[in-house]
Enzyme design. Structure first.
Site, PDB file in Angstrom:
ATOM      1  N   LYS A  95       0.632   4.997   1.045  1.00 15.40           N
ATOM      2  CA  LYS A  95      -0.878   5.543   1.710  1.00 15.40           C
ATOM      3  C   LYS A  95       0.526   6.361   2.746  1.00 15.40           C
ATOM      4  O   LYS A  95       1.407   6.948   3.445  1.00 15.40           O
ATOM      5  CB  LYS A  95      -0.470   4.635   3.422  1.00 15.40           C
ATOM      6  CG  LYS A  95      -1.430   5.533   4.364  1.00 15.40           C
ATOM      7  CD  LYS A  95      -2.567   4.293   5.532  1.00 15.40           C
ATOM      8  CE  LYS A  95      -1.299   3.603   6.038  1.00 15.40           C
ATOM      9  NZ  LYS A  95      -2.284   3.056   7.161  1.00 15.40           N
ATOM     10  N   ASN A 113      -9.397  -6.506   8.752  1.00 17.43           N
ATOM     11  CA  ASN A 113      -9.106  -5.742   9.048  1.00 17.43           C
ATOM     12  C   ASN A 113      -8.799  -6.371  10.897  1.00 17.43           C
ATOM     13  O   ASN A 113      -9.380  -5.562  11.327  1.00 17.43           O
ATOM     14  CB  ASN A 113      -9.576  -4.065   9.034  1.00 17.43           C
ATOM     15  CG  ASN A 113      -8.917  -3.535   8.980  1.00 17.43           C
ATOM     16  OD1 ASN A 113      -7.678  -2.655   9.807  1.00 17.43           O
ATOM     17  ND2 ASN A 113      -8.979  -2.175   8.870  1.00 17.43           N
ATOM     18  N   LYS A 118      -8.513   2.568  -1.996  1.00 20.60           N
ATOM     19  CA  LYS A 118      -8.524   2.358  -1.072  1.00 20.60           C
ATOM     20  C   LYS A 118      -8.898   3.274  -0.906  1.00 20.60           C
ATOM     21  O   LYS A 118      -8.739   4.550  -0.301  1.00 20.60           O
ATOM     22  CB  LYS A 118      -7.217   2.625  -0.322  1.00 20.60           C
ATOM     23  CG  LYS A 118      -7.265   1.759   1.286  1.00 20.60           C
ATOM     24  CD  LYS A 118      -7.303   0.779   1.437  1.00 20.60           C
ATOM     25  CE  LYS A 118      -7.792   0.085   3.304  1.00 20.60           C
ATOM     26  NZ  LYS A 118      -6.171   0.145   3.415  1.00 20.60           N
ATOM     27  N   GLU A 129       0.749  -0.965  -0.151  1.00 22.65           N
ATOM     28  CA  GLU A 129      -0.062   0.150  -0.078  1.00 22.65           C
ATOM     29  C   GLU A 129       0.801   1.375   0.052  1.00 22.65           C
ATOM     30  O   GLU A 129       1.921   1.427   1.084  1.00 22.65           O
ATOM     31  CB  GLU A 129      -0.715  -0.157   0.879  1.00 22.65           C
ATOM     32  CG  GLU A 129      -2.245   1.365   1.013  1.00 22.65           C
ATOM     33  CD  GLU A 129      -2.731   0.522   2.324  1.00 22.65           C
ATOM     34  OE1 GLU A 129      -3.647   0.310   1.962  1.00 22.65           O
ATOM     35  OE2 GLU A 129      -3.224   0.893   3.464  1.00 22.65           O
ATOM     36  N   GLU A 185      -5.274  -7.731   7.051  1.00 17.62           N
ATOM     37  CA  GLU A 185      -4.973  -6.372   6.294  1.00 17.62           C
ATOM     38  C   GLU A 185      -4.720  -5.664   7.658  1.00 17.62           C
ATOM     39  O   GLU A 185      -5.462  -5.847   8.874  1.00 17.62           O
ATOM     40  CB  GLU A 185      -5.777  -5.420   6.481  1.00 17.62           C
ATOM     41  CG  GLU A 185      -6.856  -6.042   5.438  1.00 17.62           C
ATOM     42  CD  GLU A 185      -7.796  -5.465   4.854  1.00 17.62           C
ATOM     43  OE1 GLU A 185      -8.511  -4.610   5.004  1.00 17.62           O
ATOM     44  OE2 GLU A 185      -9.340  -6.045   3.654  1.00 17.62           O
ATOM     45  N   SER A 186      -3.511  -5.226   8.383  1.00 16.76           N
ATOM     46  CA  SER A 186      -2.972  -3.980   8.948  1.00 16.76           C
ATOM     47  C   SER A 186      -2.361  -4.917  10.262  1.00 16.76           C
ATOM     48  O   SER A 186      -2.172  -5.938  10.383  1.00 16.76           O
ATOM     49  CB  SER A 186      -4.163  -2.880   9.623  1.00 16.76           C
ATOM     50  OG  SER A 186      -4.428  -2.349   8.313  1.00 16.76           O
ATOM     51  N   GLU A 246     -14.586  -5.877   3.895  1.00 19.21           N
ATOM     52  CA  GLU A 246     -13.846  -5.696   4.495  1.00 19.21           C
ATOM     53  C   GLU A 246     -14.046  -5.820   6.180  1.00 19.21           C
ATOM     54  O   GLU A 246     -14.914  -4.966   6.185  1.00 19.21           O
ATOM     55  CB  GLU A 246     -13.195  -4.260   5.164  1.00 19.21           C
ATOM     56  CG  GLU A 246     -11.470  -4.595   5.813  1.00 19.21           C
ATOM     57  CD  GLU A 246     -11.188  -2.795   6.271  1.00 19.21           C
ATOM     58  OE1 GLU A 246     -10.330  -2.497   4.992  1.00 19.21           O
ATOM     59  OE2 GLU A 246     -11.401  -1.870   6.591  1.00 19.21           O
TER      60      GLU A 246
END
Length: 264
Positions: free
Chosen positions: A57, A188, A118, A55, A219-220, A167
């Site tokens: 960001k 997430n 996103k 990603e 994710e994350s 998500e």
């Protein structure tokens, strides 16, 4: 109001403004409307895939500026060169410092890799806008959408030839949100209402509860090769990582190091 509430309230105003500035008919004239989709599902199911969705960001509501010293073209091209399975590019400006222009630059630089727009999608207009930017995958966030809205937006996404990444954060969101238009399930690990968690417990807890036929990604809160190896053992095919790479001077090199460690 939670952070998510603030984001969605601002997003509603933003979308209304964008509708006034650029019509759907204008969006549909984009050359990307005729583009063949680059499939995230196909990429993640490839045995040779790294599975890493890298990603771009610049900042986040919880961390502020993460990296303001790099260009989207440089970072995303680097990600692709070292083996990213997919790119994720933020287009929300107010809270994440992204833009549609960022997405377009990344798309033009990397025409053949799957790319996720996103953002916080709440309106059909944004789906059409994403298609006009060259997006392959739309992110729908269960925490801010009703089951009917997820179905409606997912249906339009499919009709436009793109894929939907749903998500979720917990079992309740999973159970109420699944429908026939969902292509990939993303867990997430960070609760969007407070951005608090710093582990992958949500992914581990939901692994067996997500239907076996669904492709699932985590994710994350992922920074270690050991974490990716653990998630693979419980069926995860993809791993969305941004901050771990973006906080370094060379995000692509950080991705390469992680891929090498996972392979070792």
């Amino acid at each position: 109001m939670t952070i998510l509430d603030k984001i969605i309230a601002h997003k509603a105003q933003e979308v209304a403004q964008r509708k006034e500035q650029v019509s759907v008919q204008e969006l549909e004239k984009s050359g990307f409307f005729a583009k063949t989709n680059n499939s995230l599902k196909t990429s993640l199911l490839n045995p040779a895939s790294s599975g890493i969705i890298a990603e771009f960001k610049r900042k986040s509501p919880s961390k502020g500026i993460i990296n303001g010293n790099v260009t989207v073209e440089e970072v995303t091209a680097g990600y692709v060169k070292v083996g990213a399975a997919c790119l994720s590019v933020l287009t929300d400006f107010e809270f994440f410092g992204g833009s549609s222009e960022d997405f377009l630059k990344a798309r033009r630089t990397n025409p053949t890799i799957p790319m996720i727009r996103k953002d916080f999608m709440i309106d059909e207009y944004q789906i059409i806008e994403a298609k006009s930017l060259g997006a392959d995958v739309i992110l729908l966030i269960a925490a801010n959408l009703t089951p009917q809205r997820i179905q409606d937006l997912g249906k339009l996404t499919k009709e436009l030839g793109m894929e939907t990444l749903l998500e979720i954060h917990d079992e309740e969101e999973l159970n109420r949100s699944l429908n026939q238009y969902i292509d990939v399930i993303g867990v997430n690990n960070r609760n969007l209402k407070n951005f608090a968690e710093q582990n992958v417990n949500a992914s581990l807890e939901l692994a067996e509860k997500i239907p076996a036929e669904c492709i699932k990604i985590s994710e994350s809160c992922i920074s270690q090769a050991e974490t990716i190896k653990l998630l693979k053992t419980v069926g995860y095919k993809g791993f969305l990582i941004g901050e771990t790479f973006m906080k370094t001077d060379n995000p692509a090199e950080a991705l390469k190091t992680l891929i090498d460690e996972v392979k070792a």
